[in-house]
Each structure stands twice: as structure tokens, then as C-alpha cells.
Design an enzyme around this catalytic site. Structure first.
Site, PDB file in Angstrom:
ATOM      1  N   TYR A   1       6.672  -5.665  12.430  1.00 28.84           N
ATOM      2  CA  TYR A   1       6.134  -4.633  11.516  1.00 28.84           C
ATOM      3  C   TYR A   1       6.300  -5.165  10.102  1.00 28.84           C
ATOM      4  CZ  TYR A   1       5.482   0.289  10.060  1.00 28.84           C
ATOM      5  OH  TYR A   1       5.020   1.460   9.500  1.00 28.84           O
TER       6      TYR A   1
ATOM      7  N   LYS B   1       1.807  -0.995  15.007  1.00 33.20           N
ATOM      8  CA  LYS B   1       2.155   0.437  15.018  1.00 33.20           C
ATOM      9  C   LYS B   1       2.331   0.933  16.451  1.00 33.20           C
ATOM     10  CE  LYS B   1       1.648   1.822  10.599  1.00 33.20           C
ATOM     11  NZ  LYS B   1       2.406   2.747   9.790  1.00 33.20           N
TER      12      LYS B   1
ATOM     13  N   ARG C   1      -7.596  -1.211   3.598  1.00 28.72           N
ATOM     14  CA  ARG C   1      -6.398  -1.143   2.755  1.00 28.72           C
ATOM     15  C   ARG C   1      -5.192  -1.449   3.643  1.00 28.72           C
ATOM     16  NH1 ARG C   1      -1.948   0.762   3.349  1.00 28.72           N
ATOM     17  NH2 ARG C   1      -2.064   3.001   3.043  1.00 28.72           N
TER      18      ARG C   1
ATOM     19  N   GLU D   1      -5.372   4.591  10.300  1.00 32.30           N
ATOM     20  CA  GLU D   1      -4.374   3.748   9.644  1.00 32.30           C
ATOM     21  C   GLU D   1      -5.012   2.800   8.654  1.00 32.30           C
ATOM     22  OE1 GLU D   1      -1.045   4.091  10.363  1.00 32.30           O
ATOM     23  OE2 GLU D   1      -0.723   2.725   8.686  1.00 32.30           O
ATOM     24  N   ASP D   2      -4.456   2.781   7.470  1.00 37.53           N
ATOM     25  CA  ASP D   2      -4.822   1.805   6.441  1.00 37.53           C
ATOM     26  C   ASP D   2      -6.331   1.766   6.146  1.00 37.53           C
ATOM     27  OD1 ASP D   2      -2.151   1.425   6.316  1.00 37.53           O
ATOM     28  OD2 ASP D   2      -2.140  -0.691   6.821  1.00 37.53           O
TER      29      ASP D   2
ATOM     30  N   ASN E   1       4.326  -1.472   0.605  1.00 38.39           N
ATOM     31  CA  ASN E   1       4.521  -2.594   1.530  1.00 38.39           C
ATOM     32  C   ASN E   1       3.468  -3.659   1.290  1.00 38.39           C
ATOM     33  OD1 ASN E   1       6.632  -1.318   3.033  1.00 38.39           O
ATOM     34  ND2 ASN E   1       5.087  -0.009   3.953  1.00 38.39           N
TER      35      ASN E   1
ATOM     36  N   ASP F   1      -1.195   8.618   8.781  1.00 35.44           N
ATOM     37  CA  ASP F   1       0.192   8.559   8.314  1.00 35.44           C
ATOM     38  C   ASP F   1       0.317   7.947   6.925  1.00 35.44           C
ATOM     39  OD1 ASP F   1      -0.191   5.885   8.833  1.00 35.44           O
ATOM     40  OD2 ASP F   1       1.723   5.606   9.840  1.00 35.44           O
ATOM     41  N   ASP F   2      -0.783   7.459   6.370  1.00 36.46           N
ATOM     42  CA  ASP F   2      -0.718   6.934   5.006  1.00 36.46           C
ATOM     43  C   ASP F   2      -0.947   8.047   3.990  1.00 36.46           C
ATOM     44  OD1 ASP F   2      -0.359   4.148   5.698  1.00 36.46           O
ATOM     45  OD2 ASP F   2      -2.398   4.228   6.438  1.00 36.46           O
TER      46      ASP F   2
HETATM   47  N1  LIG Z   1       6.644   3.270   3.208  1.00 37.99           N
HETATM   48  C1  LIG Z   1       5.706   3.868   3.894  1.00 37.99           C
HETATM   49  O1  LIG Z   1       5.949   4.473   4.934  1.00 37.99           O
HETATM   50  C2  LIG Z   1       4.298   3.817   3.439  1.00 37.99           C
HETATM   51  C3  LIG Z   1       3.923   2.965   2.457  1.00 37.99           C
HETATM   52  N2  LIG Z   1       2.636   2.901   2.039  1.00 37.99           N
HETATM   53  C4  LIG Z   1       2.328   1.946   0.979  1.00 37.99           C
HETATM   54  O2  LIG Z   1       1.847   2.638  -0.145  1.00 37.99           O
HETATM   55  C5  LIG Z   1       0.970   1.792  -0.855  1.00 37.99           C
HETATM   56  C6  LIG Z   1      -0.242   2.573  -1.299  1.00 37.99           C
HETATM   57  O3  LIG Z   1      -0.914   3.108  -0.195  1.00 37.99           O
HETATM   58  P1  LIG Z   1      -1.990   4.253  -0.409  1.00 37.99           P
HETATM   59  O4  LIG Z   1      -1.381   5.445  -1.052  1.00 37.99           O
HETATM   60  O5  LIG Z   1      -2.677   4.456   0.878  1.00 37.99           O
HETATM   61  O6  LIG Z   1      -2.967   3.507  -1.422  1.00 37.99           O
HETATM   62  P2  LIG Z   1      -4.074   4.076  -2.330  1.00 37.99           P
HETATM   63  O7  LIG Z   1      -4.870   2.936  -2.797  1.00 37.99           O
HETATM   64  O8  LIG Z   1      -4.743   5.228  -1.661  1.00 37.99           O
HETATM   65  O9  LIG Z   1      -3.285   4.718  -3.561  1.00 37.99           O
HETATM   66  C7  LIG Z   1      -2.638   3.972  -4.515  1.00 37.99           C
HETATM   67  C8  LIG Z   1      -2.418   4.868  -5.718  1.00 37.99           C
HETATM   68  O10 LIG Z   1      -1.602   4.180  -6.645  1.00 37.99           O
HETATM   69  C9  LIG Z   1      -2.205   4.266  -7.921  1.00 37.99           C
HETATM   70  N3  LIG Z   1      -1.840   3.121  -8.752  1.00 37.99           N
HETATM   71  C10 LIG Z   1      -2.343   1.879  -8.717  1.00 37.99           C
HETATM   72  N4  LIG Z   1      -1.743   1.111  -9.648  1.00 37.99           N
HETATM   73  C11 LIG Z   1      -0.852   1.893 -10.266  1.00 37.99           C
HETATM   74  C12 LIG Z   1       0.063   1.688 -11.331  1.00 37.99           C
HETATM   75  N5  LIG Z   1       0.183   0.509 -11.904  1.00 37.99           N
HETATM   76  N6  LIG Z   1       0.828   2.721 -11.716  1.00 37.99           N
HETATM   77  C13 LIG Z   1       0.711   3.911 -11.129  1.00 37.99           C
HETATM   78  N7  LIG Z   1      -0.132   4.177 -10.123  1.00 37.99           N
HETATM   79  C14 LIG Z   1      -0.909   3.178  -9.711  1.00 37.99           C
HETATM   80  C15 LIG Z   1      -3.688   4.328  -7.666  1.00 37.99           C
HETATM   81  O11 LIG Z   1      -4.310   4.896  -8.792  1.00 37.99           O
HETATM   82  P3  LIG Z   1      -5.887   5.078  -8.926  1.00 37.99           P
HETATM   83  O12 LIG Z   1      -6.220   6.235  -8.023  1.00 37.99           O
HETATM   84  O13 LIG Z   1      -6.056   5.401 -10.364  1.00 37.99           O
HETATM   85  O14 LIG Z   1      -6.519   3.811  -8.497  1.00 37.99           O
HETATM   86  C16 LIG Z   1      -3.727   5.213  -6.423  1.00 37.99           C
HETATM   87  O15 LIG Z   1      -3.713   6.571  -6.771  1.00 37.99           O
HETATM   88  C17 LIG Z   1       0.674   0.587   0.027  1.00 37.99           C
HETATM   89  O16 LIG Z   1       1.388  -0.521  -0.464  1.00 37.99           O
HETATM   90  C18 LIG Z   1       1.236   0.974   1.381  1.00 37.99           C
HETATM   91  O17 LIG Z   1       1.769  -0.144   2.039  1.00 37.99           O
HETATM   92  C19 LIG Z   1       1.658   3.698   2.576  1.00 37.99           C
HETATM   93  C20 LIG Z   1       1.982   4.561   3.580  1.00 37.99           C
HETATM   94  C21 LIG Z   1       3.319   4.716   4.079  1.00 37.99           C
HETATM   95  C1  LIG Z   2       3.870   1.844   6.431  1.00 43.85           C
HETATM   96  C2  LIG Z   2       2.438   1.965   6.280  1.00 43.85           C
HETATM   97  O1  LIG Z   2       1.793   2.657   7.041  1.00 43.85           O
HETATM   98  C3  LIG Z   2       1.797   1.265   5.197  1.00 43.85           C
HETATM   99  O2  LIG Z   2       2.465   0.593   4.429  1.00 43.85           O
HETATM  100  O3  LIG Z   2       0.579   1.388   5.089  1.00 43.85           O
HETATM  101 MG   LIG Z   3      -0.314   2.301   6.813  1.00 42.13          MG
END
Ligand SMILES: NC(=O)C1=CN([C@@H]2O[C@H](COP(=O)(O)OP(=O)(O)OC[C@H]3O[C@@H](n4cnc5c(N)ncnc54)[C@H](OP(=O)(O)O)[C@@H]3O)[C@@H](O)[C@H]2O)C=CC1
Ligand SMILES: CC(=O)C(=O)O
Ligand SMILES: [Mg+2]
Length: 566
Positions: free
Chosen positions: A147, A218, A200, A290-291, A422, A313-314
Site C-alpha cells: 500500500y 486496496k 488522481r 477510488e482516486d 500520499n 473513500d477519498d
Molecule cells: N490519508 C488518507 O487516508 C487519504 C489521503 N488522501 C490524499 O489526499 C491528497 C488529495 O486528495 P484529494 O482530496 O482527492 O485531491 P483533490 O485534488 O480533490 O483536492 C486537493 C485540494 O487541495 C487543494 N490544494 C492544492 N494545492 C494547495 C496548496 N498549496 N495549499 C492549499 N490547498 C491546496 C486543491 O485546491 P484547488 O481546488 O484550488 O485546486 C484541492 O482543493 C492526495 O495526496 C491523496 O493521496 C486522499 C484520501 C485519503
Molecule cells: C489513501 C488514499 O486513498 C489516497 O491517498 O488516495
Molecule cells: Mg485514494
């Protein structure tokens, strides 16, 4: 068609020289799941109604090459005689524990994490039960291999390291034939699908078809952490092209060599897929998106959550984090959720989300646009808002700078810093940075794991804040209750069950998550809470409701010990 074929589908009968009845210790509840009357990976609630005929699997070389039934050197003398294995194996007979010891020893010789990943994938393709035994017994050591973070690198290099295909690929070429493609998958009783379109992948961006590593990883956690049977798990990648130029120019790229389809073309393929899944596997198959990039993810979830058993789950853990926190505060304080949302502030790439930006915000950000003057920089937002908790899920590494952490530490005795992005390269800060910049004040957890850190003579153990704590038990809960839809209350029930597993001893060590070593027990509790919520909401179809849901969840969990073959 024979009875065996009726039960298993014709693809399972592989060059049979002999019928092998996999009877098993599970009559005595030897870890096969829901009273595993028919042996192996057959048992689910629904399957108990099937007449217990023996079913066919292969013998000889075919048996050795079938990862579901192969035991390698662990075939006993009797089994070697009975199943035409004499001479096909060296004389030594190992038990599963010795096999595990040998494999862990070999795995630890690899210094490059990707080599460990490849060795684990080879094992999964060779001997599935041993793969899961090793993963379950060494979960803290092997989670970072199968993972995050290593799976991220594996996806980036998927074309180069590709050996045997895993999972199901549905590309634009299969438009109009998706149901036929699903029928090519050898297992018929699918309970969980994890599907990505690769746009993504973690915080690594568009990896196209090579995102397959994520559904595969997963689902291996659904089994190892949540006890869902491997045979009922189906990883799927939907290939609509990629906008990743590097991959498009890579001669080893395994996907469609074209730009991503969008609009109608994309929506039609996804719709055909969703309809075909329901048609082929029924109403209760769980689909985890996912992603997907957020411009598709929210729409897909909104479109299918009323007709399918589906979650993401994201996003249900991204802006979803904010929504769930607001819901929980509302539940605990009885304040309306519109009011509790005001306690949570979001920052995106353009700065603090405030009401003056409402006109240009994506719909999922709008509930978080509070009254405030615009603030561009994160550190200034922290100084203005004075938060107690800072959660990063931006996908952009290094955004929690020294100034950011220092600001959090100046405002709070114990600032909670969660760097969720991540893989490790995208983490908002490292554990070492969080502890040293906050002078040991921070409580820290991250999406990908970090080693303990020594700061001024004290050892700080960082936690791992990853949705892997939730989705395996969550899925199990939906399966055992026969849930037909997912609701936010169920996600909240899962979070509450997880939070209840954190002991005072964990808190005293600065940990806000329980150790992964107890994950199967944790998953059983999560499953029980999710199932209880499904029954409460009238969305459970497995009736009557079992009295003790934790015990029931435990009894349903797959265990990877070998079966004895007659
Ligand atoms: N630990 C865990 O269990 C999980 C971790 N993740 C991780 O979260 C990360 C993001 O995933 P996800 O939410 O789906 O991605 P998205 O692309 O949907 O969202 C990213 C967000 O971050 C914002 N952003 C980008 N750059 C910056 C910055 N410099 N400062 C502040 N905000 C910023 C973006 O803004 P804008 O909208 O303006 O582009 C957007 O709103 C990935 O790395 C993923 O691996 C995801 C799911 C679970
Ligand atoms: C953990 C997870 O789902 C992610 O980083 O997208
Ligand atoms: Mg994910």
C-alpha cells in the site's frame, strides 16, 4: 453444464484429473468465515443456500499453478499422493509457519521497496493464502509495501514491472461490451469492487491505466485487514486515456495511448459500467470509487449513490472529513450542522475559502465559505483563524512549512497536525519536521507512515492517518448486514468505532489511532457499528439481525490458514 459448472462457472474447472473436495476444518469453524460448509472461498451469507456438492479444482501441475489452491511445499505426503503431485515438488514438507519464516527472511533481503512490492505481488499470484498469512501477521511491516507509499511508485512504473495482469481492465475499446468483459472474470460471486479511472492516483496525479495498483492494493487490504474473501473482491481500472504526456510517450505504457475522454463519452462508459455491474452481480455489490479526480468524483457519487451501494473513500474522507467532523460535533452538542460547519475552515490553492469567493467556488466548497476577509497564505490563515487542528489533504508536499508548524505551536500547547497526502513525497510535512519545528509539542499523524523520531532525548511515535483503518471494516459491515445503500451516518458510525478503539495508553504516547497490529479486531468493531447503523436505518437486508454483531463480524472473516485436501 455439470453441477460443478453451475456452482462455480466453467472457468474454474481446470484440466481436472480428479475431483478434489476441499472439505475442511471449517465444519468446526476453523477460520473459513460464515460456517464455511463448502470449503475454500465459497462461504458468504448468500451462498449458504447452495447444495453442498463437492466442487472441482485442479491437480498436478495445474494445482501448483493455481494461486487460490496452491500450497507449495506445504502439500502433505498424503495430498501429494492423492493429487498427482509426486515428483513435482522437492521431498521436503514445510508447514505454513516455516514458509512464512522463509519468505519474510527473503523479503527482508531486498533493500529497494519496489522489489519487495514485486516479490509480494509474485507471491499473491503464486500462493494466495500464504500471501494473506504473511500480510496479516506482519501488517505493520508490509502495509507500506503493498500500500502507500510503495504502491505509488509501483503505479508510476507499472508498465515496466508488469508481469501477469491483475484485476479487470475496461477501456473505451470495450464500450458497448462491458457486460461481456465482466463475464470474463472467473469469479461470479463478487461482493466488493474497487474501481479507478487513474486520474488522481494518490498525490501523484494522472497515471492512466497504471493506476491499477491502487484497486489491487486496496482490495488486498479488504481481505487482510477486513477479512473479506479474496475471491469476492474485484479490482477494476477504467481506461479512458491519460493526459500524462510522459506516459503517452513511454513505450512500455500499458494503457490506451490517447488523451482522456471527457463529457458524454466518459459519462456513457461509466454509466454502462455501473449498469453492467448491477446486472451481473446484483444489488448488493459494493462499489468503491477510488482516486478519481474531483471533477468526476463528486458527480459520480451523487449520480449513483441512490441506485447503487457505492462510496468514495477519498472525497468522503477529503472535504468529507470536514463534513463528518461537523456532523459529529452536531451530534455531540445538538447544535445544527449549519452552525458546527462554522467551526471548520478550509484552504485551497487560492487561499482561505471565504464568502466573497462564493461565485467562483466548486459546489462542494460552498458550505465552507464563511465570512472573513480573503487570506492567501496558509500561515496567515492560521494566524487569523487560530485553529487547534491542522489537516492537510492537498496532495502537495511540503506545504506545512516551518512557519506554519511554529504558528500552530504558538497557538496551542498540543497542536494536532495531520499530514494526510500520499505517498510520502507528497506529505505536507515529515514527522521529524512536525516534532522539531513544534519543539516536541505536536501530536502528529500522516497518510503514509514515518519512523519514530528522537527529539531532545525523547522518542515520538507518529501515527498513520489513513483510510485503510476504515474501508476494510466498513465494507465488511455493509456485506454482513446486506446493506443496499451507503449513508453518511454509516461513515460516522465507522469513525466512532475506530475512535473507541484508541486506548488511554495510545493517547499517553501521543497516538490518536490504535496500532495497525490490532486491525482485524478493530475492523470487526467497525463492521459491527456500520452494520448496526444499516439495520437502524432500515437499509440492511440480511434478516434477522444477529444479536452480537461483533462476534458475527469476526465469524465472517476470512482467515488464510491452509485447508486440508482429501
Ligand atoms: N490519508 C488518507 O487516508 C487519504 C489521503 N488522501 C490524499 O489526499 C491528497 C488529495 O486528495 P484529494 O482530496 O482527492 O485531491 P483533490 O485534488 O480533490 O483536492 C486537493 C485540494 O487541495 C487543494 N490544494 C492544492 N494545492 C494547495 C496548496 N498549496 N495549499 C492549499 N490547498 C491546496 C486543491 O485546491 P484547488 O481546488 O484550488 O485546486 C484541492 O482543493 C492526495 O495526496 C491523496 O493521496 C486522499 C484520501 C485519503
Ligand atoms: C489513501 C488514499 O486513498 C489516497 O491517498 O488516495
Ligand atoms: Mg485514494
Amino acid at each position: 453444464m455439470s453441477n460443478d459448472e453451475l456452482m462455480m462457472g466453467p472457468r474454474v474447472v481446470l484440466g481436472v484429473r480428479k475431483l478434489l473436495a476441499v472439505m475442511s476444518s471449517t465444519f468446526m469453524n476453523g477460520g473459513g468465515g460464515v460456517r464455511d460448509l463448502y470449503g475454500e472461498d465459497r462461504a458468504t451469507e448468500d451462498q449458504l443456500i447452495i447444495t453442498p456438492w463437492s466442487f472441482s479444482v485442479s491437480s498436478g501441475c495445474t494445482l501448483l499453478r493455481d494461486p487460490r489452491y496452491n500450497k507449495g511445499l506445504a502439500f502433505t505426503e498424503r495430498e501429494r499422493d492423492a493429487h498427482y503431485l509426486r515428483g513435482l515438488l522437492p521431498p521436503a514438507v514445510f508447514n505454513q509457519e516455516l514458509q512464512e519464516k522463509r519468505l519474510m527472511h527473503n523479503l527482508r533481503q531486498y533493500e529497494v521497496p519496489l522489489h519487495r512490492y514485486m516479490a509480494m505481488m509474485d507471491l499473491q499470484e503464486r500462493n494466495e493464502r500464504l500471501f494473506y498469512k504473511i500480510l496479516i501477521d506482519n501488517v505493520e511491516e508490509l502495509l507500506p509495501v503493498v500500500y502507500t507509499p510503495t504502491v505509488g511508485e509501483a503505479c508510476q512504473k507499472y508498465g515496466s514491472i508488469f508481469r501477469r495482469p491483475q484485476g479487470l481492465y475496461i477501456s473505451l475499446k470495450e464500450k458497448g461490451k462491458v457486460l461481456e468483459v465482466l463475464k470474463n472474470w472467473p469469479e461470479k460471486n463478487i461482493q466488493v469492487i474497487v474501481v479507478t479511472d487513474g486520474e488522481r492516483i494518490l498525490g501523484l496525479g494522472d497515471l492512466g491505466c497504471q493506476g491499477m495498483g491502487i484497486p489491487v492494493g486496496k482490495l488486498s487490504l479488504y481481505t487482510a485487514l477486513g477479512g473479506v474473501r479474496p475471491s469476492s473482491c474485484l479490482p477494476i481500472t477504467i481506461d479512458v486515456g491519460t493526459n500524462n504526456e510522459k506516459l503517452l510517450n513511454d513505450e512500455f505504457y500499458i494503457g490506451l495511448r490517447q488523451k482522456r475522454a471527457t463529457g458524454k463519452e466518459y459519462a456513457e462508459l461509466l454509466d454502462e459500467f455501473m449498469r453492467a455491474v448491477k446486472q451481473n452481480y446484483g444489488e448488493k455489490v459494493l462499489i468503491q470509487f477510488e482516486d478519481f479526480a474531483n471533477h468526476n468524483a463528486f458527480d459520480l457519487l451523487a449520480k449513483y449513490s441512490s441506485s447503487h451501494l457505492v462510496f468514495n473513500d477519498d472525497i468522503q474522507a477529503g472535504t468529507g472529513i470536514a463534513e463528518l467532523i461537523a456532523l459529529e460535533i452536531s451530534k455531540q452538542t445538538k447544535a445544527p450542522v449549519e452552525e458546527t460547519r462554522q467551526k471548520i475552515w478550509l484552504v485551497d490553492s487560492k487561499g482561505l475559502i471565504v464568502s466573497s469567493r462564493l461565485g467562483s467556488l466548486q459546489h462542494f466548497k460552498k458550505p465552507w465559505a464563511h465570512e472573513h476577509e480573503p487570506v492567501k497564505e496558509l500561515v496567515d490563515a492560521i494566524k487569523a483563524i487560530k485553529p487547534t487542528v491542522l489537516i492537510g489533504s492537498s496532495g502537495v508536499g511540503k506545504t506545512f512549512t516551518k512557519e506554519v508548524i511554529e504558528a500552530m505551536a504558538s497557538l496551542n500547547k498540543k497542536p494536532l497536525i495531520l499530514a494526510l497526502s500520499n505517498p510520502t513525497s507528497q506529505s505536507e510535512c515529515t514527522a521529524e519536521e512536525a516534532y522539531t519545528w513544534s519543539k516536541g509539542q505536536a501530536i502528529f499523524a500522516s497518510g503514509s507512515p514515518f519512523d519514530p523520531v528522537e527529539y531532545e532525548g525523547k522518542v515520538f511515535v507518529p501515527g498513520q492517518a489513513n483510510n485503510a483503518y476504515i474501508f476494510p471494516g466498513f465494507g465488511l459491515g455493509l456485506i454482513i448486514s446486506g446493506a443496499i445503500r451507503v449513508r453518511d451516518e454509516m461513515l460516522l458510525a465507522a469513525s466512532e468505532a475506530l475512535a473507541a478503539r484508541v486506548s488511554q495508553e495510545n493517547y499517553d504516547k501521543g497516538l490518536i489511532y490504535p496500532p495497525f497490529s490490532n486491525i482485524r479486531q478493530i475492523s470487526a468493531h467497525i463492521a459491527a457499528n456500520v452494520a448496526a447503523k444499516a439495520y437502524e436505518l432500515g437499509l440492511a437486508s440480511h434478516l434477522p439481525r444477529p444479536k452480537d454483531l461483533v462476534k458475527y463480524a469476526e465469524s465472517c472473516m476470512y482467515s488464510p490458514g491452509y485447508r486440508n485436501y482429501r
